[in-house]
Design an enzyme around this catalytic site. Structure first.
Site, short mmCIF file in Angstrom:
data_model
loop_
_atom_site.label_atom_id
_atom_site.label_comp_id
_atom_site.label_asym_id
_atom_site.label_seq_id
_atom_site.Cartn_x
_atom_site.Cartn_y
_atom_site.Cartn_z
N CYS A 1 -0.84 3.42 -10.37
CA CYS A 1 -1.78 2.49 -9.72
C CYS A 1 -3.26 2.79 -9.92
O CYS A 1 -3.99 1.94 -10.41
CB CYS A 1 -1.46 2.42 -8.23
SG CYS A 1 0.14 1.67 -7.93
N PHE B 1 0.81 -1.22 0.00
CA PHE B 1 0.00 0.00 0.00
C PHE B 1 0.85 1.27 0.00
O PHE B 1 0.34 2.36 0.25
CB PHE B 1 -0.94 0.01 1.22
CG PHE B 1 -1.86 -1.19 1.26
CD1 PHE B 1 -3.03 -1.19 0.52
CD2 PHE B 1 -1.54 -2.32 2.01
CE1 PHE B 1 -3.88 -2.29 0.53
CE2 PHE B 1 -2.38 -3.43 2.02
CZ PHE B 1 -3.56 -3.42 1.29
N LEU B 2 2.16 1.14 -0.25
CA LEU B 2 3.01 2.35 -0.16
C LEU B 2 2.66 3.34 -1.26
O LEU B 2 2.15 2.98 -2.31
CB LEU B 2 4.49 1.98 -0.24
CG LEU B 2 5.08 1.31 -1.48
CD1 LEU B 2 5.31 2.28 -2.62
CD2 LEU B 2 6.39 0.64 -1.13
N1 NAD Z 1 4.51 1.94 -7.71
C1 NAD Z 1 3.76 1.91 -6.61
O1 NAD Z 1 3.62 2.92 -5.93
C2 NAD Z 1 3.07 0.64 -6.18
C3 NAD Z 1 2.51 0.56 -4.89
C4 NAD Z 1 1.87 -0.61 -4.51
C5 NAD Z 1 1.79 -1.69 -5.37
N2 NAD Z 1 2.34 -1.59 -6.61
C6 NAD Z 1 2.30 -2.78 -7.48
O2 NAD Z 1 3.59 -3.41 -7.39
C7 NAD Z 1 3.95 -3.96 -8.65
C8 NAD Z 1 5.27 -3.36 -9.12
O3 NAD Z 1 5.07 -1.99 -9.35
P1 NAD Z 1 6.30 -1.01 -9.66
O4 NAD Z 1 5.74 0.35 -9.81
O5 NAD Z 1 7.38 -1.27 -8.67
O6 NAD Z 1 6.73 -1.61 -11.10
P2 NAD Z 1 7.93 -1.21 -12.04
O7 NAD Z 1 7.43 -1.38 -13.42
O8 NAD Z 1 8.51 0.09 -11.60
O9 NAD Z 1 9.04 -2.33 -11.74
C9 NAD Z 1 8.92 -3.66 -12.12
C10 NAD Z 1 10.34 -4.20 -12.31
O10 NAD Z 1 10.30 -5.61 -12.51
C11 NAD Z 1 11.32 -5.96 -13.44
N3 NAD Z 1 11.05 -7.28 -13.99
C12 NAD Z 1 10.05 -7.67 -14.82
N4 NAD Z 1 10.16 -8.98 -15.12
C13 NAD Z 1 11.25 -9.45 -14.45
C14 NAD Z 1 11.91 -10.71 -14.35
N5 NAD Z 1 11.43 -11.79 -15.02
N6 NAD Z 1 13.00 -10.82 -13.60
C15 NAD Z 1 13.49 -9.75 -12.92
N7 NAD Z 1 12.93 -8.52 -12.98
C16 NAD Z 1 11.82 -8.37 -13.73
C17 NAD Z 1 11.24 -4.84 -14.46
O11 NAD Z 1 12.41 -4.76 -15.26
C18 NAD Z 1 11.07 -3.62 -13.53
O12 NAD Z 1 12.30 -3.08 -13.15
C19 NAD Z 1 2.77 -3.69 -9.59
O13 NAD Z 1 1.91 -4.80 -9.55
C20 NAD Z 1 2.09 -2.49 -8.96
O14 NAD Z 1 0.72 -2.42 -9.27
C21 NAD Z 1 2.98 -0.47 -7.04
O1 UPG Z 2 -6.97 14.31 -2.73
C1 UPG Z 2 -6.31 13.85 -3.66
C2 UPG Z 2 -5.29 12.87 -3.47
C3 UPG Z 2 -4.60 12.39 -4.57
N1 UPG Z 2 -4.87 12.86 -5.82
C4 UPG Z 2 -4.14 12.31 -6.97
O2 UPG Z 2 -4.21 10.90 -6.93
C5 UPG Z 2 -3.06 10.32 -7.52
C6 UPG Z 2 -2.44 9.26 -6.63
O3 UPG Z 2 -1.90 9.86 -5.48
P1 UPG Z 2 -1.26 9.00 -4.28
O4 UPG Z 2 -2.27 8.07 -3.76
O5 UPG Z 2 -0.66 9.96 -3.33
O6 UPG Z 2 -0.07 8.28 -5.04
P2 UPG Z 2 0.37 6.79 -5.40
O7 UPG Z 2 1.83 6.73 -5.16
O8 UPG Z 2 -0.17 6.48 -6.75
O9 UPG Z 2 -0.32 5.81 -4.32
C7 UPG Z 2 -1.55 5.14 -4.54
O10 UPG Z 2 -1.38 3.96 -5.30
C8 UPG Z 2 -0.43 3.01 -4.72
C9 UPG Z 2 -0.27 1.87 -5.70
O11 UPG Z 2 -1.29 0.94 -5.61
C10 UPG Z 2 -0.99 2.55 -3.38
O12 UPG Z 2 -0.07 1.61 -2.81
C11 UPG Z 2 -1.18 3.74 -2.45
O13 UPG Z 2 -1.76 3.32 -1.23
C12 UPG Z 2 -2.11 4.74 -3.15
O14 UPG Z 2 -2.26 5.92 -2.36
C13 UPG Z 2 -2.12 11.50 -7.82
O15 UPG Z 2 -2.22 11.83 -9.19
C14 UPG Z 2 -2.66 12.64 -6.97
O16 UPG Z 2 -2.42 13.89 -7.54
C15 UPG Z 2 -5.86 13.82 -6.02
O17 UPG Z 2 -6.13 14.25 -7.15
N2 UPG Z 2 -6.54 14.29 -4.92
#
Ligand code: NAD
Ligand code: UPG
EC number: 1.1.1.22
Length: 428
Positions: free
Chosen positions: A257, A149-150
């Site tokens: 996300c 959830f970060l």
């Molecule tokens: N970005 C966020 O804030 C966030 C937060 C919560 C959950 N998630 C979820 O976590 C997952 C990852 O998101 P992200 O933003 O870190 O993705 P990202 O695209 O930034 O990173 C994914 C990485 O995995 C690597 N990869 C792919 N296939 C591979 C393999 N076979 N071996 C080794 N490396 C491999 C890619 O090269 C890439 O560097 C997604 O499902 C996303 O929805 C993302």
């Molecule tokens: O009141 C608000 C709050 C956020 N945003 C927009 O919403 C988007 C997402 O913002 P934020 O949630 O802070 O960023 P993310 O890093 O995408 O994080 C979300 O998506 C992640 C990937 O799933 C989850 O892990 C997090 O809990 C969830 O907050 C951005 O474009 C913000 O500008 C608004 O327009 N209004």
């Protein structure tokens, strides 16, 4: 514990560094050679507050390792998957990276382990992985869903201080091991079924997206009835049943996300024969919020053809260089199609945006150069430096009619009007 993390993106790299910092023996596995080279040199391939310093510290203390070979997972108590799960054009979640890794893992693993799914995968995926891949393996592989959830921009803080930790699984011993992984984190741990854990992640993101689309609709209505969203939203949010977070009106949500997870959940609903009307509306409102901004500029400038627009902010939110699904990427092409010219500035995201925006977009090195010669400024990301600009000086660089569209309601409306700008916000 010995942990392997596969996929060094935002989630995987944060997990790798944070777990190593907590004393676990961690190896990060990444297939992208450029990323891997940087990581081994202690250079962070993404911008994330505090991550650069932590990575350098862990490398210098020899407490973290990186590899490109999936065989490196052998001997790990836990193998965590954090590969990408992007959206396909029809909204369906592309699980090819996940399935690609799982099918490799079952071939190479020769020590028992626990597969922990950190990637966001649609409800039902874990059960399907267990059925298709984890029966009759050479060594026992338990499966746990452990959604993340970060937020980007405060990922390490969110890692160490989460509101909750969700563990989905049916193997008691594996659940206890995963609890140990988070032994130093003080947060409620919720244990449930695999599919429920997957649903928690989608429901959370869909609900947060709903709050944003809801407040954007209220803001749009505020403009029509003469109310001010700055007065309305905080008062609504003070009801503890509603909560004050995620009520900031603007250009709509972006990022890696919310857009993909709302569309992914809608796809699952359609696939299961359920019409999730509310979610469809949330997605539609978000798309329209971008189009409304372009129409506002068009009205304020009396047409966009031949007009010059400065875009302040390209990242999907402040504090990150991530531009995935950023409002700026939707709005800039619309402005170009309408015949406007565009110069853009972002303190961190310019290089990423340059790779995906049309070649006729110009990029400036600072906000004042960005504004030079513009008839209108669109503030698309609320970086603090934009509210601290010397707007009087900025005005001298602009041309009439000195329009500001504050797409994030981050600027001082009255002050800007006093300085001779035509100020427009969202619901203000
Ligand atoms: N970005 C966020 O804030 C966030 C937060 C919560 C959950 N998630 C979820 O976590 C997952 C990852 O998101 P992200 O933003 O870190 O993705 P990202 O695209 O930034 O990173 C994914 C990485 O995995 C690597 N990869 C792919 N296939 C591979 C393999 N076979 N071996 C080794 N490396 C491999 C890619 O090269 C890439 O560097 C997604 O499902 C996303 O929805 C993302
Ligand atoms: O009141 C608000 C709050 C956020 N945003 C927009 O919403 C988007 C997402 O913002 P934020 O949630 O802070 O960023 P993310 O890093 O995408 O994080 C979300 O998506 C992640 C990937 O799933 C989850 O892990 C997090 O809990 C969830 O907050 C951005 O474009 C913000 O500008 C608004 O327009 N209004």
């Amino acid at each position: 514990m010995k942990v392997s993390v596969i996929g060094m993106g935002y989630v995987g790299l944060v997990a790798t560094c944070a777990l190593a910092n907590s004393g676990h023996e961690v190896i990060g596995i990444e297939k992208d050679v450029n990323k891997l080279t940087k990581l081994r040199q202690g250079k962070c391939p993404i911008f994330e507050q505090g991550l650069d310093e932590l990575l350098q510290k862990l490398i210098s203390e020899n407490r973290i390792a990186f590899s490109s070979g999936i065989e490196a997972v052998n001997g790990s108590d836990i193998v965590m998957l954090a590969v990408g799960t992007p959206a396909m054009p029809n909204g369906r979640v592309d699980l090819s990276q996940v399935y690609g890794v799982v099918s490799e893992l079952v071939k190479v693993l020769d020590t028992p382990t626990i597969l922990v799914m950190k990637s966001t995968v649609p409800p039902g995926t874990g059960e399907s992985i267990c059925q298709r891949y984890l029966k009759n393996t050479k060594v026992p592989i338990a499966y746990i869903s452990n959604p993340e959830f970060l937020r980007e921009g405060q990922a390490l803080k969110d890692w160490y201080y989460p509101d909750r930790i969700v563990i989905g699984g049916d193997d008691d011993s594996a659940i206890e091991q995963v609890k140990r992984l988070y032994g130093d984190i003080d947060a409620p741990i919720l244990v449930m079924g695999i599919t429920s854990a997957e649903m928690v992640k989608y429901a959370s993101n869909a609900f947060l997206a709903t709050k944003i689309s809801f407040i954007n609709e209220i803001a749009n209505l505020c403009e029509l009835v003469g109310a001010d969203i700055d007065e309305v939203a905080p008062a609504v949010g003070m009801d503890s049943r509603i909560g004050k977070e995620f009520l900031r009106a603007g250009l709509g949500y972006g990022g890696s996300c919310f857009p993909k997870d709302t569309k992914g959940l809608d796809y699952v609903s359609v696939f299961k024969g359920y019409n999730f009307r509310l979610l469809k509306a949330v997605i539609e409102v978000n798309t329209n919020q971008r189009i409304r901004a372009v129409r506002k500029l068009e009205r304020a400038l009396d047409g966009l053809a031949g007009k010059h627009v400065a875009i302040l902010g390209l990242a999907f939110k402040p504090g990150t260089d991530d531009i995935r699904e950023a409002p700026s990427l939707d709005i800039i092409p619309l402005l170009l199609v309408e015949g406007a010219t565009v110069t853009a500035y972002d303190p961190l995201a310019t290089e990423n945006a340059r790779k995906v925006l049309p070649p006729d977009v110009k990029f400036a090195d600072n906000p004042y150069d960005c504004i030079e010669g513009a008839q209108a400024v669109l503030l698309a990301t609320e970086w603090p430096e934009f509210s601290q600009l010397d707007w009087l000086q900025a005005r001298t660089r602009m041309k009439s009619p000195y329009v500001i569209l504050d797409g994030r309601n981050a600027l001082e409306k009255d002050e800007l009007n006093r300085l001779g700008f035509q100020y427009y916000g969202i619901g203000r």
